[in-house]
Design an enzyme around this catalytic site. Structure first.
Site, mmCIF file in Angstrom:
data_model
loop_
_atom_site.group_PDB
_atom_site.id
_atom_site.type_symbol
_atom_site.label_atom_id
_atom_site.label_comp_id
_atom_site.label_asym_id
_atom_site.label_seq_id
_atom_site.Cartn_x
_atom_site.Cartn_y
_atom_site.Cartn_z
ATOM 1 N N THR A 122 -2.874 -7.026 8.323
ATOM 2 C CA THR A 122 -1.984 -8.108 7.874
ATOM 3 C C THR A 122 -1.049 -8.497 9.014
ATOM 4 O O THR A 122 -0.337 -7.612 9.522
ATOM 5 C CB THR A 122 -1.183 -7.627 6.642
ATOM 6 N N ASP A 133 -5.148 2.546 -0.808
ATOM 7 C CA ASP A 133 -6.051 1.576 -0.178
ATOM 8 C C ASP A 133 -6.482 1.947 1.237
ATOM 9 O O ASP A 133 -5.965 1.446 2.222
ATOM 10 C CB ASP A 133 -5.439 0.162 -0.183
ATOM 11 N N ASN A 176 0.818 -1.222 0.000
ATOM 12 C CA ASN A 176 0.000 0.000 0.000
ATOM 13 C C ASN A 176 0.845 1.261 0.000
ATOM 14 O O ASN A 176 0.345 2.354 0.272
ATOM 15 C CB ASN A 176 -0.948 -0.012 1.210
#
Ligand SMILES: Cc1ccnnc1
Length: 294
Positions: free
Chosen positions: A179, A160, A143
């Site tokens: 994540t 994002d 990102n």
């Protein structure tokens, strides 16, 4: 919020796929009137609330509201939003320089001073959204993109904002998405979140930028999450022997378990590694290349 009900293809020619993720896919699009290129982010909207497929329309409205609130050179710009039956299309600024880590992996060697230039821009973008009480909550190498492959120094864009959140006074926010390699301990232990969770991710990204290693990564997500909770990381001499003490100090002041102890984006921009106060401190930055052993 009402988005344009017209068919996106009446205004844009749909091109190649640029990326895809939890949301749907991003394709290059060409504006018919001007011939200019943009990025179309095609989001599937779920028709029934209980469906697992597609996104809740309210989460798309949130991403649009946030993108409209954060106009900054280091944040991807939103130009337009179209809606058809079960799809919302965000027309975004085209960021075509690839991901930050691909760029660095390609280069032979990269001095800490160049890494600092990247980090400064990432921190400028974060300082901007954090001062608007917005957290990204999904900061990771994918990102962080370069606007193009030719500008010197390259121009960084954060993309994002699908997991981003705008905090309202007195409101608590919890989320377990993100994540594993990059999420802060408080995310894993379901505690109320703040913009400080982004700063933990910056600590992880800086560690990787300077060593090529991911500090908490295990063989499985469970192992990785266990390592994060246990704060189990070290500066392995084999990979960090050439890294300056100021760089390690910068990382250590972000990988703090207590969110309140972590540096803010503002404090990072004044840390001697990023902004040397004296010429002597500037000289202390190491001159060596950065290990990119993977
Ligand atoms: C992947 C991507 C996203 C936004 N803009 N350009 C490219």
């Amino acid at each position: 919020a009402v988005f344009k009900p017209e068919n996106v293809e009446d205004f844009y020619e749909i091109g190649e796929v640029l990326g895809s993720g939890h949301f749907g896919q991003v394709r290059q699009v060409r504006e018919r009137t001007s011939g200019n290129f943009w990025a179309g982010k095609f989001l599937k909207i779920r028709k029934v609330a209980c469906s697992r497929l597609g996104l809740d329309r309210s989460s798309v409205e949130r991403e649009v509201e946030i993108l409209q609130a954060v106009q900054h050179p280091n944040i991807v710009a939103l130009k337009d939003v179209f809606e058809s039956r079960a799809e919302v299309v965000l027309i975004l600024e085209l960021v075509s320089g690839g991901e930050l880590f691909d760029f660095i992996a390609e280069k032979e060697n990269l001095l800490e001073t160049e890494a600092i230039e990247f980090m400064k821009q990432i921190l400028e973008g974060l300082r901007f959204i954090h001062c608007k009480n917005i957290a990204h909550f999904d900061l990771k190498p994918e990102n962080i993109m370069l606007s193009d492959k030719v500008s010197k120094p390259p121009n960084i864009k954060l993309i994002d904002f699908g997991l981003a959140h705008m905090f309202h006074p007195g409101e608590e926010y919890k989320s377990t998405s993100g994540t594993p390699q990059y999420i802060a301990p408080e995310v894993i232990s379901c505690q109320p979140l703040s913009t400080a969770a982004d700063m933990w991710s910056i600590g992880v990204i800086t560690y990787i930028l300077l060593s090529g290693l991911s500090p908490f990564q295990g063989d499985t997500d469970e192992e990785t999450l266990g390592n994060v909770i246990a704060m189990k990381y070290e500066f392995n001499e084999h990979y960090f022997s050439l890294t300056s003490p100021m760089a390690k100090d910068f990382i250590q002041k972000l990988l703090m378990k207590n969110p309140e102890d972590r540096m803010t984006a503002e404090e990072c921009l004044h840390h001697p590694w990023i902004k040397p106060i004296t010429p002597k401190q500037a000289a202390k930055r190491n001159r060596s290349s950065i290990n990119m052993k993977n």
